[in-house]
Every structure is written in C-alpha cells, then in structure tokens.
Scaffold this motif. Sequence first.
Motif, short mmCIF file in Angstrom:
data_model
loop_
_atom_site.label_atom_id
_atom_site.label_comp_id
_atom_site.label_asym_id
_atom_site.label_seq_id
_atom_site.Cartn_x
_atom_site.Cartn_y
_atom_site.Cartn_z
N PHE A 86 0.82 -1.19 0.00
CA PHE A 86 0.00 0.00 0.00
C PHE A 86 0.86 1.26 0.00
O PHE A 86 0.65 2.17 -0.80
N PHE A 87 1.87 1.31 0.89
CA PHE A 87 2.73 2.49 0.96
C PHE A 87 3.59 2.63 -0.30
O PHE A 87 3.87 3.75 -0.74
N PHE A 88 3.99 1.53 -0.90
CA PHE A 88 4.72 1.60 -2.17
C PHE A 88 3.83 2.19 -3.26
O PHE A 88 4.27 3.06 -4.03
N ALA A 89 2.57 1.75 -3.32
CA ALA A 89 1.64 2.28 -4.32
C ALA A 89 1.38 3.76 -4.09
O ALA A 89 1.34 4.56 -5.04
N VAL A 90 1.22 4.15 -2.82
CA VAL A 90 1.01 5.57 -2.50
C VAL A 90 2.23 6.38 -2.91
O VAL A 90 2.11 7.47 -3.50
N GLY A 91 3.43 5.87 -2.62
CA GLY A 91 4.65 6.55 -3.01
C GLY A 91 4.76 6.73 -4.51
O GLY A 91 5.13 7.80 -5.00
N CYS A 92 4.43 5.67 -5.25
CA CYS A 92 4.47 5.77 -6.73
C CYS A 92 3.48 6.81 -7.23
O CYS A 92 3.81 7.61 -8.12
N CYS A 93 2.28 6.83 -6.66
CA CYS A 93 1.27 7.81 -7.07
C CYS A 93 1.74 9.24 -6.77
O CYS A 93 1.57 10.14 -7.59
N PHE A 98 3.35 14.55 -8.38
CA PHE A 98 4.22 15.70 -8.22
C PHE A 98 5.20 15.85 -9.39
O PHE A 98 5.58 16.96 -9.73
N GLY A 99 5.58 14.75 -10.02
CA GLY A 99 6.41 14.83 -11.22
C GLY A 99 5.69 15.50 -12.37
O GLY A 99 6.25 16.36 -13.05
N VAL A 100 4.43 15.13 -12.56
CA VAL A 100 3.63 15.76 -13.62
C VAL A 100 3.43 17.24 -13.32
O VAL A 100 3.54 18.09 -14.21
N LEU A 101 3.12 17.57 -12.06
CA LEU A 101 2.94 18.98 -11.71
C LEU A 101 4.22 19.78 -11.92
O LEU A 101 4.18 20.91 -12.41
N PHE A 102 5.37 19.18 -11.57
CA PHE A 102 6.65 19.86 -11.77
C PHE A 102 6.91 20.10 -13.26
O PHE A 102 7.29 21.20 -13.66
N VAL A 103 6.70 19.09 -14.08
CA VAL A 103 6.94 19.23 -15.52
C VAL A 103 5.99 20.25 -16.12
O VAL A 103 6.41 21.09 -16.94
N MET A 104 4.71 20.22 -15.71
CA MET A 104 3.74 21.19 -16.26
C MET A 104 4.11 22.61 -15.84
O MET A 104 4.04 23.54 -16.65
N HIS A 105 4.52 22.80 -14.59
CA HIS A 105 4.91 24.12 -14.11
C HIS A 105 6.17 24.60 -14.84
O HIS A 105 6.24 25.76 -15.27
N ASP A 106 7.14 23.73 -14.96
CA ASP A 106 8.39 24.08 -15.62
C ASP A 106 8.14 24.43 -17.09
O ASP A 106 8.68 25.41 -17.61
N THR A 107 7.31 23.66 -17.75
CA THR A 107 6.97 23.94 -19.15
C THR A 107 6.24 25.27 -19.27
O THR A 107 6.52 26.07 -20.17
N SER A 108 5.33 25.53 -18.34
CA SER A 108 4.60 26.79 -18.37
C SER A 108 5.53 27.98 -18.17
O SER A 108 5.42 28.99 -18.86
N MET A 109 6.45 27.86 -17.24
CA MET A 109 7.40 28.95 -16.98
C MET A 109 8.32 29.19 -18.18
O MET A 109 8.61 30.33 -18.53
N ASN A 110 8.76 28.13 -18.83
CA ASN A 110 9.64 28.29 -19.99
C ASN A 110 8.90 28.85 -21.20
O ASN A 110 9.48 29.56 -22.01
#
Length: 114
Positions: A86-93, A98-110
């Motif tokens: 369960f904790f492994f699945a939560v960690g992956c999610c 947060f990876g998608v949010l980081f990439v979307m924010h970084d792309t938006s800023m660039n």
Amino acid sequence: MSHASSSAGHDVHGESHGSFGSYLVGFVISVVLTAAAFAAVMMHAMSPGVTIGVISALAVVQIFVHVIYFLHMNGSSAQAWNRICFFFAVGCCLIIVFGVLFVMHDTSMNMMSR
C-alpha cells in the motif's frame, strides 16, 4: 480438490472480511464526509483557499476510512505485506502526481518567458 477456507468465512491466513455492520459504518462515514465536502463548496461560507484546505482534509480522512473499513488494513503483523504494498503504491502515485505537476509548471514557466 480442497479449498483453503474454513467454515467461519475466514481464510487460513487469518485475513477476515468485514461484517455487514462494519461495512455499514464505513459507508455512513463516507457519505457524511462526502456531504460535508459538498456542503463546504455549496455554502460559499469560506474563502477559496480555506475551502480547498477543508476539502483536502476531508479527502485524507476519507482515504483512512476506506483503508480501515473497506480494505481491512490494520496494524497487525499479518498485514505487514499489505501495508508495504500500500505504501509503495502511495509513493508511486505521489511521485507521478508531483512529477507531472513539476513538468507542467516548468513547461509553463519556460513558455511564458518568450
């Protein structure tokens, strides 16, 4: 062919399935939490930031209700592998979200700097 279950409705490994009462309690708590989140949005009594905070808190409580009442996860040693998975699945999610949010924010800023 023999099946690995006893007449009491429990597995040989000691994993129990919830009773009707525990499912009913979980369902009622889930409905109350969902209604509370709906009411928090519909009443417009709080600022948008506070409303998001309230909804987030209710969502976290809802997750714990589902884990305890519907997935039957507890602190027993028999549940160790279930907790690890369960904790492994939560960690992956969390990594994915947060990876998608980081990439979307970084792309938006660039894209905004041009």
